[in-house]
Scaffold this motif. Structure first.
Motif, PDB file in Angstrom:
ATOM      1  N   PRO A 222       0.106  -7.620   6.207  1.00 62.90           N
ATOM      2  CA  PRO A 222       0.575  -7.134   4.910  1.00 62.90           C
ATOM      3  C   PRO A 222       0.990  -8.245   3.963  1.00 62.90           C
ATOM      4  O   PRO A 222       0.947  -8.072   2.737  1.00 62.90           O
TER       5      PRO A 222
ATOM      6  N   LEU B  99       0.830  -1.200   0.000  1.00 62.87           N
ATOM      7  CA  LEU B  99       0.000   0.000   0.000  1.00 62.87           C
ATOM      8  C   LEU B  99       0.864   1.250   0.000  1.00 62.87           C
ATOM      9  O   LEU B  99       1.889   1.320   0.687  1.00 62.87           O
TER      10      LEU B  99
ATOM     11  N   PRO C 252       1.010   5.451   0.921  1.00 58.75           N
ATOM     12  CA  PRO C 252       0.371   6.296   1.946  1.00 58.75           C
ATOM     13  C   PRO C 252      -0.962   6.864   1.440  1.00 58.75           C
ATOM     14  O   PRO C 252      -1.051   7.418   0.346  1.00 58.75           O
TER      15      PRO C 252
ATOM     16  N   ASN D 144      -7.605  -5.405   5.733  1.00 60.51           N
ATOM     17  CA  ASN D 144      -6.788  -5.808   6.887  1.00 60.51           C
ATOM     18  C   ASN D 144      -5.292  -5.818   6.561  1.00 60.51           C
ATOM     19  O   ASN D 144      -4.507  -6.481   7.239  1.00 60.51           O
ATOM     20  N   ALA D 145      -4.920  -5.063   5.515  1.00 59.08           N
ATOM     21  CA  ALA D 145      -3.525  -5.113   5.054  1.00 59.08           C
ATOM     22  C   ALA D 145      -2.542  -4.605   6.099  1.00 59.08           C
ATOM     23  O   ALA D 145      -1.403  -5.089   6.170  1.00 59.08           O
ATOM     24  N   GLU D 146      -2.941  -3.646   6.905  1.00 56.96           N
ATOM     25  CA  GLU D 146      -2.024  -3.114   7.914  1.00 56.96           C
ATOM     26  C   GLU D 146      -1.719  -4.159   8.989  1.00 56.96           C
ATOM     27  O   GLU D 146      -0.631  -4.162   9.566  1.00 56.96           O
ATOM     28  N   LYS D 147      -2.668  -5.050   9.232  1.00 58.02           N
ATOM     29  CA  LYS D 147      -2.447  -6.104  10.228  1.00 58.02           C
ATOM     30  C   LYS D 147      -1.747  -7.310   9.617  1.00 58.02           C
ATOM     31  O   LYS D 147      -0.968  -7.994  10.290  1.00 58.02           O
TER      32      LYS D 147
ATOM     33  N   LEU E 229      -5.113   3.172   1.295  1.00 59.62           N
ATOM     34  CA  LEU E 229      -6.165   2.404   1.962  1.00 59.62           C
ATOM     35  C   LEU E 229      -7.385   3.285   2.235  1.00 59.62           C
ATOM     36  O   LEU E 229      -8.529   2.836   2.068  1.00 59.62           O
TER      37      LEU E 229
END
Length: 355
Positions: free
Chosen positions: A299, A239, A241, A294-297, A244
């Motif tokens: 990746p 991702l 900045p 849920n990519a931040e959790k 998302l």
């Protein structure tokens, strides 16, 4: 021989001969001009004719009113059919514009070589739908100044399509990005036309059906934008900045228009949507959306095949378009039946009730 005058008794006055006035009057037609008998006869005749004349006049007025109302209804139905045709043409054109943008983006990602024939074929489909749309909007745009304004904006964006095509496959990223903006502007302006049409439909049920069609067209539009955005994420395996949040905003706009569809659509339309929007591709899109969300959790989950996402989301978009076309064609068919019935009544007799 001399004729002698008959003598009469002295003191007797000479009397005129008597006549039977009844017999004489009968021989002259029965009633003397200006006599009381003629007046009575005329009075009776007037009393007998008056109800007939009043009834005839009433029927004539009623027939005229019915014919006028039927002619007005025929005009409203003709306008509704023109608007329904425009709605169908707009939905089809939006779909083809979105497909052209998707094919162009995919070709650019492949380096601008492999699959050029796909873009060429898609441009031809877009051009054909543009011709159908222009024919429909030319008939409908006189219905209301609001439609005329939206139509002019869409026509300006449509006129800019050749320029967008010319720069869509250019090497500089800025030029190609400007082309993508032109495609998005065209799709948005066409959505404005679709959103304007329901307010011009007199019948409330048909207006709500038109609103349902416009809402689904917007759902398809946001789905197409989401297809491009998520495909870039899966291609990059990460991702950027703010990316998302942008994807979440697209999902929110899509869900808002879907909620609008569920609010204005009738039960049959909602059942059609629910029956069509089922399948493996629909489930796959839902799972891959969760991956991005849920990519931040997690990746690592972004290591997803972008082609799998693209194919599944394209099938979902096709399903949405299928529903919107079914609904818009149903609105068009209903308007045509109403117009035919109204024209039949308008051609009915001018005197006497039409039932």
């Amino acid at each position: 021989m001399a004729v002698t005058q008959q003598s009469r008794p002295p003191g007797t006055a000479l009397r005129p001969p008597t006549t039977d006035t009844t017999v004489a009057g009968h021989r002259r037609g029965g009633l003397r001009r200006g006599g009381p008998g003629l007046a009575a006869f005329r009075s009776v005749r007037a009393q007998l004719l008056a109800p007939i004349l009043v009834a005839t006049a009433g029927l004539a007025v009623l027939g005229t009113i019915q014919t006028t109302v039927a002619a007005s209804a025929a005009g409203d139905a003709q306008q509704a059919r023109a608007l329904a045709n425009t709605a169908t043409g707009t939905v089809r054109l939006i779909h083809e514009v979105e497909r052209e943008l998707a094919e162009t983006t995919a070709l650019r990602q492949r380096g601008g070589k492999a699959g050029l024939q796909l873009v060429t074929a898609q441009r031809q489909r877009t051009d054909e739908m543009a011709r159908q749309y222009r024919r429909a909007i030319a008939v409908a745009r006189g219905s209301d100044p609001g439609l005329a304004v939206a139509a002019r904006v869409a026509e300006a964006a449509l006129a800019d399509l050749p320029n967008a095509r010319g720069s869509a496959l250019s090497t500089p990223t800025l030029t190609s990005s400007q082309a993508d903006v032109a495609y998005a502007t065209l799709a948005t302006s066409l959505l404005d036309v679709a959103d304007t049409l329901p307010a011009l439909v007199v019948d409330e049920d048909r207006a709500n059906r038109a609103r349902a069609v416009a809402a689904l067209s917007a759902v398809e539009h946001y789905g197409a934008l989401e297809r491009v955005a998520v495909s870039a994420v899966f291609t990059r395996k990460g991702l950027l900045p703010g990316e998302l949040g942008a994807i979440a905003a697209l999902a929110g706009q899509r869900d808002e228009r879907l909620a609008e569809f569920n609010r204005v659509a009738d039960a049959a339309a909602r059942r059609t949507y629910e029956s069509v929007m089922r399948g493996i591709d629909v489930d796959a899109v839902s799972r891959m959306r969760d991956v991005v969300r849920n990519a931040e959790k997690a990746p690592a989950a972004l290591d997803t095949d972008p082609d799998a996402w693209y194919a599944a989301q394209s099938n979902v978009i096709r399903r949405i378009n299928l529903v919107s076309l079914r609904l818009s064609e149903k609105v068009e068919q209903t308007a045509s039946r109403v117009e035919s019935a109204a024209q039949l009544r308008a051609r009915g007799p001018a005197v006497g009730p039409t039932g």
